[in-house]
Enzyme design. Structure first.
Site, PDB file in Angstrom:
ATOM      1  N   ARG A 117     129.479  74.577 -55.620  1.00 45.20           N
ATOM      2  CA  ARG A 117     130.222  75.843 -55.793  1.00 45.20           C
ATOM      3  C   ARG A 117     129.099  76.731 -56.260  1.00 45.20           C
ATOM      4  O   ARG A 117     128.391  76.340 -56.791  1.00 45.20           O
ATOM      5  CB  ARG A 117     131.258  75.569 -57.127  1.00 45.20           C
ATOM      6  CG  ARG A 117     131.652  76.964 -57.739  1.00 45.20           C
ATOM      7  CD  ARG A 117     132.403  76.680 -58.816  1.00 45.20           C
ATOM      8  NE  ARG A 117     133.792  76.369 -58.520  1.00 45.20           N
ATOM      9  CZ  ARG A 117     134.999  76.509 -59.184  1.00 45.20           C
ATOM     10  NH1 ARG A 117     134.810  77.068 -60.144  1.00 45.20           N
ATOM     11  NH2 ARG A 117     135.836  76.335 -58.558  1.00 45.20           N
ATOM     12  N   HIS A 144     137.799  79.626 -50.794  1.00 41.86           N
ATOM     13  CA  HIS A 144     138.080  78.384 -51.820  1.00 41.86           C
ATOM     14  C   HIS A 144     139.069  77.402 -51.031  1.00 41.86           C
ATOM     15  O   HIS A 144     140.207  77.278 -51.534  1.00 41.86           O
ATOM     16  CB  HIS A 144     138.988  79.019 -52.960  1.00 41.86           C
ATOM     17  CG  HIS A 144     138.697  78.189 -54.246  1.00 41.86           C
ATOM     18  ND1 HIS A 144     138.118  76.734 -54.152  1.00 41.86           N
ATOM     19  CD2 HIS A 144     139.119  78.298 -55.621  1.00 41.86           C
ATOM     20  CE1 HIS A 144     138.300  76.479 -55.575  1.00 41.86           C
ATOM     21  NE2 HIS A 144     138.860  77.174 -56.467  1.00 41.86           N
ATOM     22  N   GLN A 147     141.041  74.567 -53.018  1.00 44.38           N
ATOM     23  CA  GLN A 147     142.258  75.295 -53.683  1.00 44.38           C
ATOM     24  C   GLN A 147     143.366  75.343 -52.807  1.00 44.38           C
ATOM     25  O   GLN A 147     144.625  75.032 -53.115  1.00 44.38           O
ATOM     26  CB  GLN A 147     141.855  76.854 -54.195  1.00 44.38           C
ATOM     27  CG  GLN A 147     142.816  77.150 -54.933  1.00 44.38           C
ATOM     28  CD  GLN A 147     143.237  76.862 -56.341  1.00 44.38           C
ATOM     29  OE1 GLN A 147     142.110  76.687 -57.037  1.00 44.38           O
ATOM     30  NE2 GLN A 147     144.274  76.168 -56.715  1.00 44.38           N
ATOM     31  N   ASP A 241     145.506  86.086 -59.152  1.00 38.55           N
ATOM     32  CA  ASP A 241     144.216  85.551 -59.698  1.00 38.55           C
ATOM     33  C   ASP A 241     143.606  86.455 -60.466  1.00 38.55           C
ATOM     34  O   ASP A 241     144.119  87.545 -60.721  1.00 38.55           O
ATOM     35  CB  ASP A 241     143.523  85.296 -58.339  1.00 38.55           C
ATOM     36  CG  ASP A 241     142.107  84.528 -58.672  1.00 38.55           C
ATOM     37  OD1 ASP A 241     141.998  84.072 -59.771  1.00 38.55           O
ATOM     38  OD2 ASP A 241     141.021  84.570 -57.709  1.00 38.55           O
ATOM     39  N   CYS A 283     145.594  80.160 -59.208  1.00 34.36           N
ATOM     40  CA  CYS A 283     144.539  79.025 -59.077  1.00 34.36           C
ATOM     41  C   CYS A 283     144.045  78.486 -60.598  1.00 34.36           C
ATOM     42  O   CYS A 283     143.625  77.469 -60.710  1.00 34.36           O
ATOM     43  CB  CYS A 283     143.508  79.572 -58.230  1.00 34.36           C
ATOM     44  SG  CYS A 283     142.793  81.127 -58.857  1.00 34.36           S
ATOM     45  N   ARG A 328     144.891  69.617 -57.517  1.00 33.30           N
ATOM     46  CA  ARG A 328     143.618  69.847 -57.154  1.00 33.30           C
ATOM     47  C   ARG A 328     143.014  68.337 -57.035  1.00 33.30           C
ATOM     48  O   ARG A 328     142.171  67.970 -56.124  1.00 33.30           O
ATOM     49  CB  ARG A 328     142.622  70.397 -58.376  1.00 33.30           C
ATOM     50  CG  ARG A 328     143.119  71.983 -58.231  1.00 33.30           C
ATOM     51  CD  ARG A 328     143.080  73.102 -57.376  1.00 33.30           C
ATOM     52  NE  ARG A 328     141.697  72.906 -56.539  1.00 33.30           N
ATOM     53  CZ  ARG A 328     140.519  73.365 -57.113  1.00 33.30           C
ATOM     54  NH1 ARG A 328     140.657  74.186 -57.981  1.00 33.30           N
ATOM     55  NH2 ARG A 328     139.432  73.194 -56.368  1.00 33.30           N
TER      56      ARG A 328
END
Ligand code: CP
Ligand code: NVA
Length: 342
Positions: A117, A144, A147, A241, A283, A328
């Site tokens: 990441r 992402h 996700q 988001d 998210c 996730r």
């Protein structure tokens, strides 16, 4: 087992188990991961999980902070019998005293797979070019992808029926990683995908073009608009988001609030879908009240309680953000098992 010690020092072939961005997958590959995640989720609930990663070692490299992604990789690995090593923003030489290329070749000798990441997409691509083991993108400034697997699994759980008949709209900063990923994922899967954002914050032209290109074969409906009502009309899911992403300066908040307040998800926006069961996705982490340092500061400086979503919506039965967060785990487990499982 780690990569063979007789492997060439400059392994440049990307491992097929890597996941760097959605555009690298075809629809069948993407849906196969979602289907595998659903099975792994059921197995865990039934207590019938098999350990398919016993003895494997996985590196978790984080240039940015994380709660869900880190925990999902760790728990997924542990559930399957693998071990993890966490390298945080300050805990290694990566990017400071040692190049990404050299780091990749070192980690590839010790680990069976690497999660990364960070900021630049180029970093995760370089890792994949040189590690010789699967590399998974746990978020960059551009994409992402893990996700997206969780988001699509969550949508299938809450909206039975073909994905091709599922519509979702992202409202907010359309240039950020999550918005960009949502746009190309919906396009890849033949869905009805919309981005509602002020023009200044629309996804980059090449991302919009990629979505339209995918739509020509998938049959997706792709809409990028600055009109909230047009964006959310008929949507089964509305998604938002944070307005200022990790790595962006706090000084951006003032301008973002001016631009994005009309795109905040409120009861009125949910109602504008025209559907009684439209669900809310995020998210996470979310700014929905004053209970964080950031939320408190936004209240003090701008008189806001919450930002991209109101607390009413966040806490309502329409909100499925914690199902999404749990997924996730199951989807990242599917990625690990698909890449490294027996
Ligand atoms: N959604 C997400 O990636 O959360 P974290 O930043 O906590 O990993
Ligand atoms: N756009 C957000 C996503 C966090 C999961 C960020 O990059 O900070």
């Amino acid at each position: 087992m780690a990569a063979s010690t007789t492997a060439p020092l400059t392994a440049t072939a990307r491992h097929p188990g890597s996941l760097l961005k959605e555009l690298d997958l075809d629809k069948e590959q993407f849906l196969a991961l979602v289907a595998r995640a659903a099975r792994l989720k059921q197995d865990k609930a039934d207590g019938t999980q098999h350990r398919r990663l016993t003895g494997r070692n996985i590196a978790l490299v984080f240039e940015k902070s994380s709660t869900r992604t880190r925990c999902a990789f760790e728990v997924a690995a542990h559930d399957q019998g693998a071990h993890v090593t966490y390298l945080g923003p300050d805990g290694s030489h990566i990017g400071h005293e040692e190049s990404i290329r050299d780091t990749a070749r070192v980690l590839g000798r010790m680990f069976d797979g690497i999660e990364f990441r960070g900021f630049a997409q180029d970093t995760v691509e370089q890792l994949a070019d040189h590690a010789g083991v699967p590399v998974w993108n746990g978020l960059t400034d551009s994409w992402h992808p893990t996700q997206m697997l969780a988001d699509i699994l969550t949508m299938t759980e809450h909206h039975p029926g073909p994905l091709e008949q599922t519509a979702y709209c992202f409202l907010g900063d359309g240039r950020n990683n999550v918005a960009r990923s949502l746009l190309v994922t919906g396009a890849l899967l033949g869905m009805d995908v919309r981005i509602a954002a002020p023009r200044e914050l629309w996804p980059p032209d090449d991302v919009i073009a990629a979505a339209h290109r995918l739509a020509t074969t998938s049959g997706a409906r792709v809409l990028v608009t600055d009109d909230v009502e047009q964006g959310v009309a008929g949507a089964d899911f509305v998604y938002t988001d944070v307005w200022v992403s990790m790595g962006e300066s706090d000084e951006r908040w003032s301008a973002r609030i001016d631009l994005l307040l009309p795109y905040r998800i409120t009861e009125k926006v949910l109602h504008a879908s025209g559907k009684p069961d439209t669900k809310f996705l995020h998210c996470l982490p979310a700014v929905h009240d004053r209970s964080t340092q950031l939320g408190d500061r936004l209240h003090e400086l701008y008189g806001l309680s919450g930002a991209e979503v109101t607390d009413d919506v966040f806490e309502s039965p329409r909100s499925i953000v914690f199902d999404q967060a749990e997924n996730r785990l199951h989807t990242i487990k599917a990625v690990l098992v698909a890449a490294l499982g027996d």
